[in-house]
Each structure stands twice: as structure tokens, then as C-alpha cells.
Write a protein that holds these residues in place. Structure first.
Motif, PDB file in Angstrom:
ATOM      1  N   ALA A  89       1.044  -1.255  -0.080  1.00 33.51           N
ATOM      2  CA  ALA A  89      -0.057  -0.095  -0.142  1.00 33.51           C
ATOM      3  C   ALA A  89       0.750   1.507   0.188  1.00 33.51           C
ATOM      4  O   ALA A  89       2.050   1.246   0.497  1.00 33.51           O
ATOM      5  N   LYS A  90       0.284   2.369  -0.627  1.00 36.09           N
ATOM      6  CA  LYS A  90       1.112   3.555  -0.617  1.00 36.09           C
ATOM      7  C   LYS A  90       0.111   4.658  -0.063  1.00 36.09           C
ATOM      8  O   LYS A  90      -1.025   4.606  -0.205  1.00 36.09           O
ATOM      9  N   PRO A  91       0.715   5.541   0.709  1.00 39.22           N
ATOM     10  CA  PRO A  91      -0.199   6.651   1.180  1.00 39.22           C
ATOM     11  C   PRO A  91      -0.778   7.503   0.100  1.00 39.22           C
ATOM     12  O   PRO A  91      -0.018   7.925  -0.910  1.00 39.22           O
ATOM     13  N   GLY A  92      -1.851   7.972   0.598  1.00 39.66           N
ATOM     14  CA  GLY A  92      -2.696   9.067  -0.385  1.00 39.66           C
ATOM     15  C   GLY A  92      -1.919  10.301  -0.525  1.00 39.66           C
ATOM     16  O   GLY A  92      -1.212  10.693   0.262  1.00 39.66           O
ATOM     17  N   LYS A  93      -1.864  10.785  -1.728  1.00 33.83           N
ATOM     18  CA  LYS A  93      -1.300  12.358  -1.754  1.00 33.83           C
ATOM     19  C   LYS A  93      -1.336  13.318  -0.837  1.00 33.83           C
ATOM     20  O   LYS A  93      -0.268  13.835  -0.366  1.00 33.83           O
ATOM     21  N   ASP A  94      -2.584  13.475  -0.342  1.00 32.45           N
ATOM     22  CA  ASP A  94      -3.000  14.471   0.492  1.00 32.45           C
ATOM     23  C   ASP A  94      -3.311  13.914   1.854  1.00 32.45           C
ATOM     24  O   ASP A  94      -3.976  14.624   2.983  1.00 32.45           O
ATOM     25  N   ALA A  95      -3.064  12.551   2.269  1.00 23.75           N
ATOM     26  CA  ALA A  95      -3.464  12.021   3.459  1.00 23.75           C
ATOM     27  C   ALA A  95      -2.604  12.566   4.476  1.00 23.75           C
ATOM     28  O   ALA A  95      -1.364  12.765   4.341  1.00 23.75           O
ATOM     29  N   LYS A  96      -3.338  12.603   5.798  1.00 28.40           N
ATOM     30  CA  LYS A  96      -2.691  13.057   6.988  1.00 28.40           C
ATOM     31  C   LYS A  96      -2.249  11.883   7.731  1.00 28.40           C
ATOM     32  O   LYS A  96      -3.315  11.344   8.291  1.00 28.40           O
ATOM     33  N   ILE A  97      -1.155  11.686   7.834  1.00 24.53           N
ATOM     34  CA  ILE A  97      -0.790  10.374   8.724  1.00 24.53           C
ATOM     35  C   ILE A  97       0.398  10.618   9.739  1.00 24.53           C
ATOM     36  O   ILE A  97       1.495  11.350   9.112  1.00 24.53           O
ATOM     37  N   ASP A  98       0.120  10.006  10.826  1.00 24.52           N
ATOM     38  CA  ASP A  98       1.595   9.973  11.624  1.00 24.52           C
ATOM     39  C   ASP A  98       1.886   8.504  11.497  1.00 24.52           C
ATOM     40  O   ASP A  98       1.406   7.507  11.766  1.00 24.52           O
ATOM     41  N   PHE A  99       3.055   8.508  10.692  1.00 25.58           N
ATOM     42  CA  PHE A  99       3.680   7.151  10.179  1.00 25.58           C
ATOM     43  C   PHE A  99       4.048   6.112  11.428  1.00 25.58           C
ATOM     44  O   PHE A  99       4.323   5.085  11.312  1.00 25.58           O
ATOM     45  N   HIS A 100       4.574   6.858  12.507  1.00 18.74           N
ATOM     46  CA  HIS A 100       4.739   6.016  13.636  1.00 18.74           C
ATOM     47  C   HIS A 100       3.686   5.480  14.232  1.00 18.74           C
ATOM     48  O   HIS A 100       3.620   4.207  14.683  1.00 18.74           O
ATOM     49  N   TYR A 101       2.651   6.066  14.435  1.00 19.93           N
ATOM     50  CA  TYR A 101       1.292   5.474  15.125  1.00 19.93           C
ATOM     51  C   TYR A 101       0.697   4.568  13.962  1.00 19.93           C
ATOM     52  O   TYR A 101       0.540   3.240  14.288  1.00 19.93           O
ATOM     53  N   ALA A 102       0.967   4.766  12.756  1.00 22.19           N
ATOM     54  CA  ALA A 102       0.500   3.783  11.810  1.00 22.19           C
ATOM     55  C   ALA A 102       1.294   2.559  11.623  1.00 22.19           C
ATOM     56  O   ALA A 102       0.736   1.575  11.284  1.00 22.19           O
ATOM     57  N   SER A 103       2.542   2.613  11.920  1.00 19.26           N
ATOM     58  CA  SER A 103       3.468   1.503  11.984  1.00 19.26           C
ATOM     59  C   SER A 103       3.098   0.563  12.950  1.00 19.26           C
ATOM     60  O   SER A 103       3.292  -0.644  12.942  1.00 19.26           O
ATOM     61  N   ILE A 104       2.946   1.062  14.411  1.00 19.35           N
ATOM     62  CA  ILE A 104       2.625   0.292  15.394  1.00 19.35           C
ATOM     63  C   ILE A 104       1.208  -0.460  15.247  1.00 19.35           C
ATOM     64  O   ILE A 104       1.094  -1.534  15.396  1.00 19.35           O
ATOM     65  N   LEU A 105       0.312   0.350  14.598  1.00 15.88           N
ATOM     66  CA  LEU A 105      -1.261  -0.278  14.060  1.00 15.88           C
ATOM     67  C   LEU A 105      -1.041  -1.427  13.461  1.00 15.88           C
ATOM     68  O   LEU A 105      -1.572  -2.338  13.505  1.00 15.88           O
ATOM     69  N   ALA A 106      -0.265  -1.289  12.229  1.00 16.08           N
ATOM     70  CA  ALA A 106       0.022  -2.056  11.335  1.00 16.08           C
ATOM     71  C   ALA A 106       0.493  -3.445  11.922  1.00 16.08           C
ATOM     72  O   ALA A 106       0.273  -4.694  11.611  1.00 16.08           O
ATOM     73  N   PHE A 107       1.684  -3.190  12.625  1.00 17.06           N
ATOM     74  CA  PHE A 107       2.452  -4.320  13.352  1.00 17.06           C
ATOM     75  C   PHE A 107       1.403  -5.275  14.269  1.00 17.06           C
ATOM     76  O   PHE A 107       1.286  -6.335  14.151  1.00 17.06           O
ATOM     77  N   CYS A 108       0.508  -4.415  14.674  1.00 19.00           N
ATOM     78  CA  CYS A 108      -0.766  -5.089  15.831  1.00 19.00           C
ATOM     79  C   CYS A 108      -1.401  -5.956  14.966  1.00 19.00           C
ATOM     80  O   CYS A 108      -1.813  -7.033  15.269  1.00 19.00           O
TER      81      CYS A 108
END
Length: 440
Positions: A89-108
Motif C-alpha cells: 500500500a502507498k499513502p494517499g497524496k494528501d493523506a494526513k498520517i502519523d507514520f509512527h502510529y500507523a507503523s505500530i497499528l500495522a504491526f498489531c
């Protein structure tokens, strides 16, 4: 009175100030704590060491891919580098993402779903979300981060479902025969052979589990006292009969038996600990803290270690079920001393090659490539199981001690420990040499 008024205003301002969610979410200790939580879940669900390694590998790759997407200037995606992983998956062009938080969530999400039924880490994820919101993360960032984590979860899960794991669930069981020197179940559990088809699981870096031609073990021979096999048997029996306190501690420290059966009269119970892979996941976190690694470096270290562990287990299991070697306990009880028992409980799979020796050497290579050659650290992993910590000058020293621990424990012949470590180093070198993760 004036001073009290000023002090009150200051308190009001401080209380209204939003916490720094970016600082909270980018704390590498938070990611290490999350890995520890998965360790606890894996332990509680009685997964075998090889199955546990699969959880860690896919979960850490998911976390890493989020980091690579958020920091492409410094980290390269593993898509196109790992076997079968062609797109993520790739992030959307204008998506507002905290990549650290998203990383932990993806791991879980991947960690609980790749083997477990969904929901095993739900409470932890709910608490994490509350932590992010409480630290002031805006709603649109929460939503954007969670959506990207979900997208990455789907990418990695799709990839995981093509690794032959589900196919091997219905594969044939290990065939027992009366051939001398061939593996048979051991006391006290007398469990059937674990995962005899694990070599069919798709590797991540190696071509397949049989990429390296593992040399045969010494030929079974308990009659010729000059034979290599006879000498190996006598050596481990003598060591078991004369174990020092230090050697016993080393064996216990690296035991990592995820399900030891204890028998006390008519009472039987299972004592659980982290698996070998879980122990090395813990070491990765200890190393990250020791070296003051940032969040992204920490995730990178976990992912590379997880991959090295996963491939090493497949390589080892391929050899185990080619040679089907009996355990020392089986041979000694039948031909030398029926009352002999090893210091450690014998795990339910063939002796050659040694799993912990292989995966430890591989993991040490991966960790060294991230943190350096001579990182001295104290391994506190076993404290929660009542076993004293041990100090190491490097990851390779720890891996070498792990190999000897299986000999001290009476569950692997000395030759197996040495040979297995060599093949583990080959796997680790392949992971380090093939994967380009952190950009120059």
C-alpha cells in the motif's frame, strides 16, 4: 495575592496546552513495548517456535513498510526484495498520517491476524488509540493513520496467504519407524513431531529452505567407541552428569521452551516462556535502547531480525526432516543409561540441525548489521521468568553461547551445535547482503 493569581494563570495555560502526540508516538520504547505485547500473546497461545517466527516476521515487515513509506529518503521498501512481495500500500497524496502510529497499528493488526483469530491484541490497540488521542493527535490524523495501517495490513496479509502455511496445515504427519538412530517422541510429553513440512514454507530472502546443502550428521554407531557418533553421545552424557552451576544457568537462560510440561505426582501443568524467536525479538529492543536508536532505526532492526529468524527456521527445519536424527535422550536411555535425563526438557522434533543455534547465529548477523559489531548489553529477557540476566559483549557472543547452551542442556550433540551455527551465519549473511533497507 498577585503572585498567586499569576501562578494560577500559568497553571491554566499549562493544563490547556495540548500534549505533543508526535513525541509520544515516535518514542522507540513504545514500539518495543508493542513487540513485547505480541510476545506475550504468542506465548499465551502455545505456538511452536517456527510458527511464532512467522508472526514476528510478517508483523515487523508491515511496520517497516509503513516507515519506508513515510521516510523514503532514508528507507527503501522491501517490495521487490522479499520473495513474493511485489506491491504494498502507498499513502494517499494528501493523506494526513502519523507514520509512527500507523507503523505500530500495522504491526498489531498483522501480528494478531497472520496466525491468531482477530482480536488477540484488540485491547492493546484500543489503549494505543486512546493514548494517541489523549496526546492531542487531531482526528483527521488519527483517521488517516488508521486507514493507512489498514491498507498496509491488507497488503501484507495478502502476501502472507501465498507462503504455503495454510497448505501445510493439512499435510501428512511424521512417520514413525523402528530404524535405529531415527527420531521418536521423547518424555515426558511424548508429543508428535512439530511441523515436519515447514521446509515447504516460502522463504523471504533465501531461494528456498534447501538452498544450502547441509552436511550429514555423524553416522549412527553405538558399538564402535572410536566412531564420531559414539564419542558425541559419551560427550553429552558426561557433560550432563557433570554440569557446573554456570553451565546450568546458561542452559536455563537460553531454554526458551514455549511449553514445558511439568509433572508432580498426578499433577501436570505447562510452564510457558518466550520462544527462541521471541527471545531475540526482546534482544532487538534491548539493543535499540542501549544504542539510543530512534524509532525508524528500531523498526528496521526488528524487521531485519524477524526476517533472519524466519528464514533460518525454514533452513533448519529442512535439514531436520531430511536426517530425522534421534535426540541424545533417546540414544542414551536405550543404549547406555535408562535413567538418564537431560538438564532441559527435550523439544518434540529431530535433533539435527539445532534450531536455536541456527536462528541465533542468523539473528546476531542481522542485529550486528544495524547496531554494530561490539555492542555490549545486558540481556534482561528472562527476568520475568525468574532467571538471572546475562551480560554480552556482542550479539555474536550471545549467539555462540546459545549454541553451547543446547549442549549443556543435553538436547543437542556438540557437533550439531557447531555445524548449525555455521548455517545460521550463512542465512544471516544472505539477509544482510541481499536486503537494502536503510539508504546510504
Amino acid at each position: 495575592m498577585k503572585h498567586l493569581f499569576v501562578f494560577g494563570i500559568a497553571l491554566l495555560i499549562l493544563s490547556c496546552k495540548k500534549p505533543d502526540y508526535q513525541k509520544v508516538m515516535s518514542d522507540p520504547a513504545l514500539f518495543s513495548n508493542t513487540v513485547h505485547e505480541l510476545n506475550r500473546v504468542v506465548m499465551g497461545n502455545n505456538f511452536s517456535p517456527v510458527v511464532a517466527s512467522r508472526n514476528y516476521a510478517y508483523a515487523t515487515v508491515a511496520a517497516y513498510e509503513v516507515i519506508a513509506a513515510g521516510d523514503p529518503a532514508h528507507y527503501r521498501s522491501l517490495s521487490g526484495q522479499l520473495n513474493g512481495l511485489t506491491a504494498v500500500a502507498k499513502p494517499g497524496k494528501d493523506a494526513k498520517i502519523d507514520f509512527h502510529y500507523a507503523s505500530i497499528l500495522a504491526f498489531c493488526k498483522v501480528g494478531e491476524a497472520v496466525t491468531f483469530p482477530a482480536g488477540s491484541m484488540k485491547q492493546y490497540v484500543d489503549d494505543l488509540r486512546a493514548k494517541a488521542a489523549g496526546a492531542g493527535m487531531p482526528g483527521d490524523v488519527l483517521q488517516g493513520s488508521e486507514k493507512f495501517a489498514e491498507d498496509m495490513f491488507k497488503s501484507i496479509m495478502k502476501w502472507s496467504k501465498t507462503d504455503n502455511y495454510l497448505k501445510t496445515r493439512s499435510a501428512s504427519k511424521y512417520a514413525l519407524t523402528d530404524q535405529e538412530g531415527r527420531w521418536v517422541p521423547t518424555p515426558p510429553m511424548y508429543a508428535e513431531a512439530v511441523e515436519p513440512h515447514w521446509s515447504e514454507i516460502r522463504t523471504m530472502v533465501m531461494k528456498d529452505g534447501k538452498q544450502y546443502s547441509v552436511v550429514p550428521p555423524p553416522v549412527f554407531n553405538v558399538k564402535d567407541k572410536n566412531s564420531k557418533y559414539y564419542q558425541e553421545v559419551i560427550a553429552i552424557k558426561n557433560k550432563g552428569d557433570n554440569l557446573t552451576a554456570e553451565e546450568a544457568h546458561i542452559a536455563d537462560f537460553w531454554d526458551d521452551n514455549p511449553g514445558k510440561l511439568n509433572i508432580n505426582g498426578h499433577l501436570m501443568f505447562i510452564k510457558k516462556k518466550f520462544s527462541p524467536a521471541g527471545h531475540w525479538m526482546s534482544i532487538a529492543g534491548i539493543a535499540a535502547k542501549k544504542t539510543n536508536a530512534d524509532f525508524n532505526t528500531t523498526v528496521c532492526a526488528y524487521a531485519k531480525t524477524g526476517i533472519a529468524l524466519f528464514d533460518a527456521f525454514i533452513e533448519c527445519w529442512a535439514a531436520k526432516y531430511v536426517y530425522n536424527t534421534a535426540r541424545p535422550e533417546t540414544i542414551i536411555d536405550k543404549y547406555f543409561d535408562a535413567a538418564w535425563r537431560p538438564h532441559l526438557q527435550t523439544p518434540p522434533f529431530p535433533e539435527y540441525t539445532c534450531g536455536h543455534c541456527t536462528i541465533s547465529a542468523s539473528a546476531a548477523k542481522a542485529l550486528t548489521s544495524v547496531f554494530g559489531e561490539n555492542v555490549a548489553y545486558t540481556d534482561t529477557t528472562e527476568l520475568e521468568f525468574g532467571i538471572k540476566s546475562r551480560n554480552f559483549k556482542s550479539f555474536n557472543q550471545a549467539a555462540a553461547e546459545t549454541a553451547m547452551s543446547r549442549f549443556y542442556g543435553g538436547i543437542h550433540f556438540h557437533n550439531s551445535c557447531i555445524v548449525s551455527s555455521g548455517y545460521g551465519q550463512k542465512v544471516g549473511d544472505a539477509v544482510v547482503e541481499k536486503l537494502v533497507m536503510k539508504r546510504p
